[in-house]
Design an enzyme around this catalytic site. Structure first.
Site, short mmCIF file in Angstrom:
data_model
loop_
_atom_site.label_atom_id
_atom_site.label_comp_id
_atom_site.label_asym_id
_atom_site.label_seq_id
_atom_site.Cartn_x
_atom_site.Cartn_y
_atom_site.Cartn_z
N GLN A 142 0.83 -1.20 0.00
CA GLN A 142 0.00 0.00 0.00
C GLN A 142 0.87 1.26 0.00
O GLN A 142 0.81 2.07 -0.91
CB GLN A 142 -0.91 -0.02 1.23
CG GLN A 142 -1.88 1.15 1.31
CD GLN A 142 -2.82 0.99 2.49
OE1 GLN A 142 -3.63 0.07 2.55
NE2 GLN A 142 -2.71 1.88 3.46
N SER A 149 0.53 7.81 5.22
CA SER A 149 -0.67 8.15 6.01
C SER A 149 -1.85 8.49 5.10
O SER A 149 -2.97 8.04 5.33
CB SER A 149 -0.38 9.36 6.91
OG SER A 149 0.59 9.02 7.85
N GLY A 182 6.45 -5.16 4.03
CA GLY A 182 7.25 -6.26 4.57
C GLY A 182 7.10 -7.50 3.70
O GLY A 182 5.99 -7.79 3.24
N ARG A 315 18.64 -7.94 41.65
CA ARG A 315 19.64 -6.88 41.74
C ARG A 315 19.61 -6.22 43.11
O ARG A 315 18.53 -5.85 43.60
CB ARG A 315 19.36 -5.83 40.67
CG ARG A 315 20.39 -4.74 40.57
CD ARG A 315 21.70 -5.27 40.08
NE ARG A 315 22.63 -4.23 39.70
CZ ARG A 315 23.87 -4.49 39.30
NH1 ARG A 315 24.31 -5.73 39.24
NH2 ARG A 315 24.67 -3.50 38.96
N GLN A 335 11.51 2.55 42.34
CA GLN A 335 11.49 1.44 41.37
C GLN A 335 10.04 0.93 41.23
O GLN A 335 9.56 0.70 40.13
CB GLN A 335 12.42 0.31 41.86
CG GLN A 335 12.73 -0.76 40.83
CD GLN A 335 13.88 -0.41 39.88
OE1 GLN A 335 14.38 0.72 39.87
NE2 GLN A 335 14.29 -1.35 39.07
N THR A 427 4.22 3.54 14.26
CA THR A 427 4.13 4.15 12.93
C THR A 427 3.35 3.27 11.95
O THR A 427 2.47 3.75 11.25
CB THR A 427 5.57 4.38 12.37
OG1 THR A 427 6.29 5.15 13.32
CG2 THR A 427 5.53 5.09 11.04
N GLU A 429 0.85 0.57 10.26
CA GLU A 429 -0.60 0.36 10.38
C GLU A 429 -1.29 1.64 10.83
O GLU A 429 -2.30 1.60 11.53
CB GLU A 429 -0.87 -0.79 11.35
CG GLU A 429 -1.89 -1.77 10.88
CD GLU A 429 -1.78 -2.15 9.42
OE1 GLU A 429 -0.85 -2.86 9.06
OE2 GLU A 429 -2.65 -1.73 8.64
#
Ligand SMILES: CCCCC/C=C\C/C=C\C/C=C\CC/C=C/C(=O)SCCNC(=O)CCNC(=O)[C@H](O)C(C)(C)COP(=O)(O)OP(=O)(O)OC[C@H]1O[C@@H](n2cnc3c(N)ncnc32)[C@H](O)[C@@H]1OP(=O)(O)O
Ligand SMILES: Cc1cc2nc3c(=O)[nH]c(=O)nc-3n(C[C@H](O)[C@H](O)[C@H](O)COP(=O)(O)OP(=O)(O)OC[C@H]3O[C@@H](n4cnc5c(N)ncnc54)[C@H](O)[C@@H]3O)c2cc1C
Length: 669
Positions: A142, A149, A182, A315, A335, A427, A429
């Site tokens: 597309q 867009s 893709g 940690r 945290q 970004t 879809e």
């Protein structure tokens, strides 16, 4: 226990023992059913135990090696799917756990759905079986170099030639080159191509066409077709396994029946006929994929959170007095206040994703029955939720990296690659800002219809309560009052409605609707976000109304739901205060309650991420190991780096030794 490749000693056993709930039952709540837990677990283990699916050195491969490795994994996955006669559900999960983006994602995720959604029954009968057997490989072409867009701005043309009963597909300009799809660059043999349909001298706008790109004999591009990969992308490994491609057409001819003709047709004579359906159904594949992206957001976020929670429990820093134990960083309130809202968000996105899937199925059934009334809401919900969940997830993965300190920056933590592979979801879809503006447009329309007495339905039903919501004041008096779902829902509804109404009023003062919308667009984005956050909070509360089984599970989910909502309230305090929904005192009480909720999550944190049921293979992180045996794994991983193959590095003789000698000379000066 999901960690098939974990060690013998469980360094997190103490953490697991403090949980106040049944982890197996939570796995069911997370996955959706006992069947879902079982099939997820089976497919994840199948992948984890197969050496072909190893990915521990993926970030060290060159682009060519990585791409070849992706082809190998995809072919091997297909072989296993066929050999084991996996169901569609199992096959999809197997591919998910292979966890390496590749052409198959677009083949199954967009090419096949586009043909199913926009092809006639005859076209489906012809093309879908070939795609299902992998006799052809397809992608979704597309986007172009010049336009992504703005779909209506695409330039590729498909001109009907009645003399030969063919379409002539052409790229008239450089900017009309297809760019990004893709699987297009190297793997696909076919594409669904979006092009302007021109017949009898008239441009009818964008339509979909099935175009063969490569020979099925030797894979070479067909005459008139230029194809290639668009080049390396952000990060090591990550999305570089995908061959995002470029495609140009030089007057390529395809038979007329390769136009996808479910929504509109071109007759043998070249007459354009549009069926009695909304044109927007052309965008159906995007709506379908946006819905799946919301489900993927909870997957990616839970993965990052699982790594950060487990590592934070292992940690230790500071706090040692007279040789006593140091403090687990998970015990630091800072945290917790950074990490637990992300844990809550993972659960929230999981449940809203489940709901969105239901909504999508419901809308599809209505469309089949020619009821198009819910289409605008489906578009707004998929666009809005795709946008909000992907933006928040990308930010959250990066936050999890920071929560893991320096070691989070190592590829072996799994977090840099996860971020790099995930961040384009903001970004692709549909750019997240562009999609939120679509939601805003839908909201402005809904607000304008309130005056005419039209009752909004579905996710905007709350707007019908405008008289109350525009003037109500929150009755919260104590921190504990914020645990009342009605109190939370009321302020989220009031905030969303007031922001939308403010925007609508300001737009109405502009010289034109269009100018007002453009001028107000930054505010409209925030209004759209407020509406979407309300949907997520509401769906989490609705989930809690369902039958949730297992000791302590519902209580944990209630805590997480409250954390999700109150964290948003705290983060967007400005919205709630400026719209007069709450007072500063009530804002402070919400924050006080948040702190209490974090304390309740703390003993359950490791068990809450265990409930995601991820294998060590899928997590692919030395920091997130199920057994918590982090340090030996970190140490061993370093030696796998190609730089450590030799003690003296390549380049020493040419570039280091002369430099060191030269410095000696200078030191004599
Ligand atoms: C470590 C390893 C991890 C493993 C990772 C695993 C997986 C990763 C693998 C794969 C990832 C998956 C996918 C990636 C592939 C990506 C694919 C793509 O990106 S495909 C291309 C997508 N492109 C877009 O999304 C383009 C966005 N643009 C649009 O959708 C439209 O142009 C836009 C912005 C909606 C505007 O439409 P337009 O027609 O021009 O104009 P209007 O705004 O005027 O709209 C007119 C009316 O139509 C309504 N509308 C718009 N869209 C829809 C829709 N989809 N459905 C229903 N209705 C729609 C709109 O509301 C207007 O209605 P009103 O007139 O206001 O009533
Ligand atoms: C990894 C990846 C995979 C992809 N896969 C595919 C695929 O398989 N098939 C395919 O067809 N495409 C694919 N795409 C393309 C993708 O769909 C587009 O990149 C996406 O739709 C955004 O369009 P764009 O690139 O034109 O961005 P642009 O629209 O050029 O965006 C640039 C900036 O302009 C802003 N902007 C644009 N319009 C407006 C507006 N109206 N108002 C305010 N701000 C605006 C955006 O917010 C952004 O900040 C892929 C992209 C990526 C990154």
């Amino acid at each position: 226990m999901a960690a098939v490749d974990g060690g013998e000693v469980d360094h997190l056993a103490g953490e697991r023992a403090t949980a106040h709930f049944d982890v197996d039952a939570m796995k069911v709540a997370w996955a959706g059913s006992r069947h879902a837990v079982e099939v997820n677990d089976r497919m994840a283990r199948l992948v984890a135990s197969d050496p072909v699916f190893r990915k521990d050195t993926r970030t060290m491969l060159s682009r060519k090696e990585l791409f070849k490795d992706t082809l190998k994994k995809a072919a091997h996955a297909w072989k296993r799917i066929v050999e084991l006669r996996l169901t569609e559900e199992e096959a999809n999960l197997l591919r998910l756990y292979v966890d390496q983006p590749g052409y198959v994602d677009l083949h199954w995720g967009m090419f096949v759905p586009a043909i199913k959604g926009q092809g006639t029954e005859e076209q489906q009968k012809k093309w879908v079986p070939m795609a299902y057997k992998f006799q052809i490989i397809g992608c979704y072409a597309q986007t172009e170099l010049g336009h992504g867009s703005n779909v209506q701005g695409l330039e590729t043309t498909a001109t009907f030639d009645p003399n030969t009963d063919e379409f002539v597909v052409h790229s008239p300009t450089l900017t009309s080159s297809k760019w990004w799809p893709g699987g297009l660059g190297k793997a696909s043999t076919h594409a669904v191509v979006y092009a302007r349909l021109i017949t009898q001298g008239k441009d009818y706008g964008i339509h979909g066409f099935i175009v063969q790109l490569r020979s099925l004999d030797d894979h070479s591009p067909l005459p008139g077709i230029t194809l290639g990969d668009i080049g390396g992308k952000f990060g090591s490994g990550a999305y570089n396994s995908m061959d995002n491609g470029v495609l140009r057409f030089d007057h390529v001819r395809i038979p007329r029946d390769q136009m996808l003709m479910r929504l509109s047709q071109v007759t043998r004579e070249g007459k354009y006929v549009h069926s009695d359906v909304p044109k927007q159904l052309l965008y159906g594949t995007m709506v379908y994929v946006r819905q799946t992206i919301v489900a993927d957001a909870s997957k990616a976020l839970s993965r990052a959170v699982c790594i950060a929670v487990r590592y934070s429990a292992i940690r230790k820093q500071f706090g040692s007095q007279a040789g006593g134990p140091e403090t687990q960083v998970l015990n630091y309130k800072t945290q917790q206040s950074r990490l637990f809202p992300l844990l809550a968000s993972a659960y929230a996105y999981r449940f809203v994703g489940e709901w969105l899937k239901w909504l999508y199925t419901d809308v599809m059934q209505k469309l089949e029955a020619k009821d198009y009334s819910t289409l605008p809401e489906a578009h707004a919900c998929t666009a809005g939720l795709k946008s909000v969940t992907t933006s928040a997830t990308a930010d959250a993965i990066e936050e999890c990296r920071k929560l893991c300190g320096g070691h989070g920056y190592l590829n072996s933590s799994g977090l840099p690659e996860l971020f790099a592979v995930y961040v384009p979801a903001c970004t692709y879809e549909g750019d997240n800002v562009v999609l939120l503006l679509q939601v805003a447009r839908f909201l402005m329309k809904t607000v304008s219809q309130l005056a005419s007495g039209k009752q909004p339905v579905g996710t905007t039903a709350y707007m019908g309560n405008i008289q109350y919501l525009m003037q109500c004041k929150s009755a919260v008096n104590t921190a504990g009052d914020w645990l009342n779902p009605a109190a939370i829902k009321e302020v989220f509804e009031a905030r969303a409605l007031r922001m939308a109404v403010n925007c609508a009023q300001n737009i109405s003062k502009a010289p034109s609707q269009e100018e007002g919308f453009s001028e107000l667009s930054p505010d409209l984005l925030e209004s759209a976000v407020a509406h979407v956050q309300l949907i997520i909070v509401t769906k989490f509360f609705e989930k809690l109304q369902q039958d949730i089984i297992g000791h302590g599970v519902k209580e944990q989910l209630q805590n997480l739901c409250n954390i999700y909502a109150l964290f948003l309230l705290h983060k967007h305090l400005g919205d709630f205060l400026s719209t007069g929904c709450i007072t500063p005192k009530q804002g402070a009480l919400a924050n006080e309650q948040l702190g209490r909720l974090y304390a309740q999550v703390r003993p359950n944190a490791v068990a809450l991420v265990d409930a995601f049921d991820y294998t060590d293979h899928y997590l692919s992180s030395v920091l997130g190991r199920y057994d918590g045996d982090v340090y030996p794994a970190l140490y061993a991983e370093a030696w796998k780096d190609p730089l450590n193959e030799t003690v003296i590095p390549d380049g020493y003789q040419e570039h280091l030794r002369p430099l060191l000698k030269q410095q000696l000379k200078f030191s004599r000066l």
